[in-house]
Design an enzyme around this catalytic site. Structure first.
Site, PDB file in Angstrom:
ATOM      1  N   SER A 144      -0.528   0.922  -9.743  1.00 46.49           N
ATOM      2  CA  SER A 144      -0.723   0.552  -8.350  1.00 46.49           C
ATOM      3  C   SER A 144       0.429   1.083  -7.491  1.00 46.49           C
ATOM      4  O   SER A 144       0.617   2.294  -7.387  1.00 46.49           O
ATOM      5  CB  SER A 144      -0.875  -0.966  -8.237  1.00 46.49           C
ATOM      6  OG  SER A 144      -1.282  -1.345  -6.942  1.00 46.49           O
ATOM      7  N   ASP A 378     -12.006   0.236  -5.998  1.00 50.07           N
ATOM      8  CA  ASP A 378     -10.681  -0.365  -5.877  1.00 50.07           C
ATOM      9  C   ASP A 378     -10.542  -1.119  -4.556  1.00 50.07           C
ATOM     10  O   ASP A 378     -10.785  -0.557  -3.481  1.00 50.07           O
ATOM     11  CB  ASP A 378      -9.612   0.726  -5.973  1.00 50.07           C
ATOM     12  CG  ASP A 378      -8.240   0.187  -6.350  1.00 50.07           C
ATOM     13  OD1 ASP A 378      -7.910  -0.934  -5.938  1.00 50.07           O
ATOM     14  OD2 ASP A 378      -7.509   0.899  -7.057  1.00 50.07           O
ATOM     15  N   HIS A 406      -8.747  -2.973 -10.828  1.00 52.07           N
ATOM     16  CA  HIS A 406      -7.447  -2.430 -10.463  1.00 52.07           C
ATOM     17  C   HIS A 406      -6.376  -2.774 -11.496  1.00 52.07           C
ATOM     18  O   HIS A 406      -5.397  -2.053 -11.636  1.00 52.07           O
ATOM     19  CB  HIS A 406      -7.044  -2.983  -9.092  1.00 52.07           C
ATOM     20  CG  HIS A 406      -5.798  -2.380  -8.532  1.00 52.07           C
ATOM     21  ND1 HIS A 406      -5.777  -1.149  -7.919  1.00 52.07           N
ATOM     22  CD2 HIS A 406      -4.517  -2.841  -8.506  1.00 52.07           C
ATOM     23  CE1 HIS A 406      -4.540  -0.874  -7.532  1.00 52.07           C
ATOM     24  NE2 HIS A 406      -3.759  -1.869  -7.865  1.00 52.07           N
TER      25      HIS A 406
END
Length: 427
Positions: A144, A378, A406
């Site tokens: 991320s 996402d 995610h």
């Protein structure tokens, strides 16, 4: 300073290093950086084992701990010596919150916090690499926001990188924060729709909670009031593998009978508190908009963007639509762990001289092997922005999938294995 100890099947070494607060002022104030080296017991004495630096999501989250159940770590320890870096301001790396910043004025806090973005994190990592590996490059795994940091790494110091793997973290190289949030709100609406498609009864349950909060002074276990707007922020969990289920099971237990009629249960309130409190990650709220800023101010972009989407109106629509990874000025009035930092947050939102984080020209000529998982649905990182960036980085190998959430890197061993095979050209 180092500390070495054994865990079942692992050898851990803790490293602490003083680094400049401002890397452009190496003789100025310094902060402490913490990183934990983890290696499989059977590889502990292998001197030429490749190193893998893990960059955590966030901003504002400490690195995974070796005792975590993260699927990627177990897979990585087969082939790498892993370094779990607490990014500056998190975990044990000079952690920042209302307590540690209490002695500073708002302008002093804002000036201090301007040194806690990806550019500083990358320069920290380079100091750590040179201390531990000398001239050897290492591999990087970015989850991320850690992927955002990896892109900055490729822009600022590609000579330190042997290969880069990114899971759900390919940012736009040029988008203004307003563009980021203008794309984020429709994704939040889509996830609210998916939530209600899975649990149709929760349309009514969520509406009942909002109406109750509008008519009653409801307090979380910590003592602060739970507003309807803050309850709406529970949608921030919808992008994880269990996000829909977790909120549904809380809504099942939302109300309990009392002598004065139905009230929101302690079980529900405790669960919601865990979803919306910034007590353990204040930098998430303080710095989130700044990670999209390059030579521009965010000016509370998410708050301004919300006005463009009537679908999130809590009072004139029957359906409650949940927001996601957005932070608002009023949150710094409602969350007691953020309240002392409201003035600092306003100054950060107004700051318009953020340095650039990415070098499009250098990325266009990239020579470091890069593989990136791009999650089609996402919630947190825009798919279209990621795909544009994938085409702007020379040699980047994208893996587009909707099979994983995610948090797939931590939940599914297959995610790390696929990224590792891709970056090595094996698939």
């Amino acid at each position: 300073m180092t500390l070495r100890y054994n865990r079942p099947g692992q050898v851990c070494v803790e490293h602490r290093l003083d680094v400049p607060l401002d890397h452009d002022d190496p003789d100025g104030p310094r902060i402490e950086l913490f990183a934990r080296e983890v290696v499989a017991q059977h590889n502990a004495d292998v001197t030429d084992l490749p190193w893998l630096l893990f960059l955590q999501g966030g901003p504002g989250n400490a690195a995974d701990r070796p005792s975590s159940s993260s699927a990627w770590l177990h897979q990585a320890l087969r082939d790498y010596r892993v370094l779990l870096l607490d990014q500056r301001g998190t975990g044990l790396s000079t952690p920042l919150n209302r307590q540690s910043l209490a002695g500073l004025t708002d302008p002093e806090s804002a000036t201090y916090l301007r040194h806690f973005r990806a550019d500083a994190i990358v320069r920290d990592a380079e100091l750590v690499r040179r201390q531990l590996l000398g001239d050897r490059p290492w591999s990087v795994l970015g989850q991320s926001y850690g992927g955002f940091c990896a892109m900055t790494y490729l822009s600022l110091a590609p000579q330190g990188l042997a290969e880069v793997m990114i899971a759900g973290g390919l940012p736009s190289l040029t988008a203004h924060p307003d563009q980021v949030y203008r794309a984020a709100y429709p994704r939040a609406l889509a996830h609210s729709e998916r939530f209600y498609a899975r649990y149709p009864g929760d349309r009514k349950a969520a509406r009942q909670v909002v109406d109750h909060l509008a008519d009653n002074d409801v307090r979380l276990p910590s003592g602060e009031r739970l507003s309807a707007e803050r309850f709406r922020m529970t949608g921030i969990t919808f992008g994880t593998t269990t996000g829909f289920d977790n909120l549904h099971h809380l809504l099942e237990l939302a109300f309990i009978s009392s002598p004065r009629g139905p009230v929101l249960s302690d079980t529900f309130l405790r669960g919601v508190d865990g979803m919306v409190s910034m007590a353990d990650q204040p930098l998430y709220a303080l710095l989130h908009e700044s990670i999209y800023c390059q030579g521009t101010a965010s000016a509370w972009s998410a708050s301004r963007g919300l006005a463009e989407f009537d679908e999130f109106d809590l009072w004139h629509r029957a359906e409650v639509n949940f927001t996601a990874e957005m932070f608002y000025p009023w949150l710094f009035d409602q969350d007691p762990t953020l309240k002392p930092l409201r003035g600092c947050a306003d100054l950060l939102a107004a700051y318009d001289s953020w340095p650039r984080l990415y070098d499009p020209d250098r990325l266009a000529g990239n020579t470091v092997p890069v593989a990136a998982a791009i999650y089609f649905d996402d919630l947190y990182v825009d798919f279209e922005h990621s795909m544009v960036t994938a085409g702007q980085v020379r040699g980047l190998r994208p893996w587009v999938t909707n099979e994983h959430g995610h948090d797939g890197l931590g939940a599914r061993p297959a995610v790390f294995d696929r990224l590792r095979a891709m970056v090595r050209g094996e698939v």
